[in-house]
Write a protein that holds these residues in place. Structure first.
Motif, PDB file in Angstrom:
ATOM      1  N   ASP A 132       0.858  -1.185   0.000  1.00 23.31           N
ATOM      2  CA  ASP A 132       0.000   0.000   0.000  1.00 23.31           C
ATOM      3  C   ASP A 132       0.900   1.243   0.000  1.00 23.31           C
ATOM      4  N   PRO A 133       0.805   2.108  -1.003  1.00 17.71           N
ATOM      5  CA  PRO A 133       1.717   3.256  -1.096  1.00 17.71           C
ATOM      6  C   PRO A 133       1.333   4.444  -0.219  1.00 17.71           C
ATOM      7  N   ARG A 134       0.167   4.409   0.398  1.00 16.66           N
ATOM      8  CA  ARG A 134      -0.290   5.564   1.173  1.00 16.66           C
ATOM      9  C   ARG A 134       0.503   5.719   2.463  1.00 16.66           C
ATOM     10  N   PRO A 135       0.690   6.960   2.955  1.00 25.27           N
ATOM     11  CA  PRO A 135       1.310   7.163   4.269  1.00 25.27           C
ATOM     12  C   PRO A 135       0.325   6.801   5.379  1.00 25.27           C
ATOM     13  N   VAL A 155      -3.201   8.113   6.689  1.00 26.82           N
ATOM     14  CA  VAL A 155      -3.189   9.555   6.963  1.00 26.82           C
ATOM     15  C   VAL A 155      -4.380  10.242   6.311  1.00 26.82           C
ATOM     16  N   GLU A 156      -4.751   9.809   5.115  1.00 27.63           N
ATOM     17  CA  GLU A 156      -5.851  10.452   4.389  1.00 27.63           C
ATOM     18  C   GLU A 156      -7.186  10.320   5.102  1.00 27.63           C
ATOM     19  N   ARG A 157      -7.311   9.375   6.030  1.00 25.99           N
ATOM     20  CA  ARG A 157      -8.572   9.172   6.744  1.00 25.99           C
ATOM     21  C   ARG A 157      -8.732  10.111   7.932  1.00 25.99           C
ATOM     22  N   ALA A 169       4.203   9.333  11.557  1.00 28.24           N
ATOM     23  CA  ALA A 169       3.619   9.116  10.234  1.00 28.24           C
ATOM     24  C   ALA A 169       4.709   8.671   9.270  1.00 28.24           C
ATOM     25  N   GLY A 170       4.346   7.750   8.365  1.00 28.83           N
ATOM     26  CA  GLY A 170       5.309   7.256   7.391  1.00 28.83           C
ATOM     27  C   GLY A 170       4.738   6.114   6.585  1.00 28.83           C
ATOM     28  N   MET A 203       4.677  -0.180   6.157  1.00 29.34           N
ATOM     29  CA  MET A 203       5.432  -1.190   6.878  1.00 29.34           C
ATOM     30  C   MET A 203       6.247  -0.576   8.017  1.00 29.34           C
ATOM     31  N   ALA A 204       6.689   0.682   7.857  1.00 26.76           N
ATOM     32  CA  ALA A 204       7.366   1.363   8.956  1.00 26.76           C
ATOM     33  C   ALA A 204       6.386   1.620  10.102  1.00 26.76           C
ATOM     34  N   ALA A 205       5.175   2.019   9.744  1.00 27.66           N
ATOM     35  CA  ALA A 205       4.147   2.243  10.768  1.00 27.66           C
ATOM     36  C   ALA A 205       3.817   0.940  11.475  1.00 27.66           C
TER      37      ALA A 205
END
Length: 297
Positions: A90-93, A113-115, A133-134, A137-139
């Motif tokens: 998933d490319p979203r932050p 983040v968009e939500r 935020a990031g 997979m980092a999150a």
């Protein structure tokens, strides 16, 4: 013959909670609004399908299931879930957050983040703060690190959340104290993913958004809907998927709107015959209901 409706669940929009119906129509919910509906006589609760597709077998599902999906559709839905790590590309932050539901009841989680804060409203979080935020997979790695280091879960059952709503501290500062302390510990931990930007502590309180400030205490909760049953009450508060309904002489009863999905529903009058709540209701844990039984009124 009355028109039948199928509920898709509760949605938290910019203006507050809304009941969403099949076809996309939404009914805005405001404090004091009467919520009244009946379950079709002789009806059967059927699987709601998965990922926008109808259940091929229209399988029957139990009345107490909050998922309203048969085993096969539940597996299909889970297979495309971020929560199940099924979409690692998933490319979203994503935001990592700390959420608080009541005394001694905090959790860590992630949301796109968009939500914005929609996920926290859907979960019934009384207050929350972002942690970082990031990339997804980092999150996710940060979430696992924080669960272990802070000894907080990533899931809290809704029954436990309901039980503490009647004993929430009176001020925003008191409600934010636990996650403020956890946030302070979290940002000093080693092992944070380099691609995850840490965020300062800023508590967001949802007590007013939920209508819980000064709301009467809930004493019971609907355990399931049944064919021919009726739910009727005045909306006094809402949190997550839950509606707090004042049902006259029976006090405030909590309806988990996820129990509405899969049933064919019809409107009923606000009073008189057919307007009385007549579905199984049990005493709310911690609600002090005393006399409510897990059966038809």
């Amino acid at each position: 013959m009355a028109q039948m409706w199928r509920c898709s669940g509760l949605r938290w929009a910019a203006g507050g909670p809304e009941l969403v119906w099949s076809g996309g129509r939404a009914s805005a919910l405001t404090w004091g609004k009467r919520v009244a509906f009946g379950v079709v006589e002789g009806g059967v609760r059927t699987c709601v399908g998965a990922r926008g597709h109808a259940c091929p077998g229209r399988a029957a599902v139990p009345g107490r299931s909050t998922g309203a999906r048969c085993g096969e559709c539940a597996r299909l839905d889970r297979a495309h879930s971020v929560a199940a790590d099924a979409v690692p590309d998933d490319p979203r932050p994503y935001h990592v957050y700390l959420a608080w539901f009541g005394p001694g009841m905090a959790k860590v989680g992630i949301t796109a983040v968009e939500r914005g804060s929609a996920r926290l409203l859907e979960q019934g979080a009384v207050c929350f703060s972002w942690l970082g935020a990031g990339p997804l997979m980092a999150a996710r790695r940060a979430e696992e690190l924080l669960r272990a280091a802070l000894r907080v879960p990533d899931r809290i059952p809704y029954a436990e959340k309901r039980a503490v709503r009647a004993v929430l501290p009176g001020t925003e500062a008191e409600r934010a104290a636990e996650i403020e302390e956890l946030h302070g510990r979290a940002v000093t931990l080693g092992g944070w993913p380099e691609s995850l930007a840490r965020e300062p502590f800023r508590a967001v309180d949802h007590v007013r958004a939920f209508g819980l400030e000064g709301a009467p205490r809930a004493v019971g909760e609907v355990s399931e809907l049944v064919a021919g049953g009726v739910v009727s009450g005045e909306l006094v508060a809402a949190a997550g998927p839950d509606l707090h309904l004042a049902t006259g002489g029976r006090g405030v009863v909590v309806l988990d709107t996820r129990l509405m999905t899969g049933w064919e529903l019809v409107p009923v009058g606000g009073g008189g015959a057919g307007g009385e709540t007549s579905v199984p209701v049990r005493e709310l844990k911690g609600g002090g209901g005393g006399g409510l039984q897990d059966g038809l009124f």
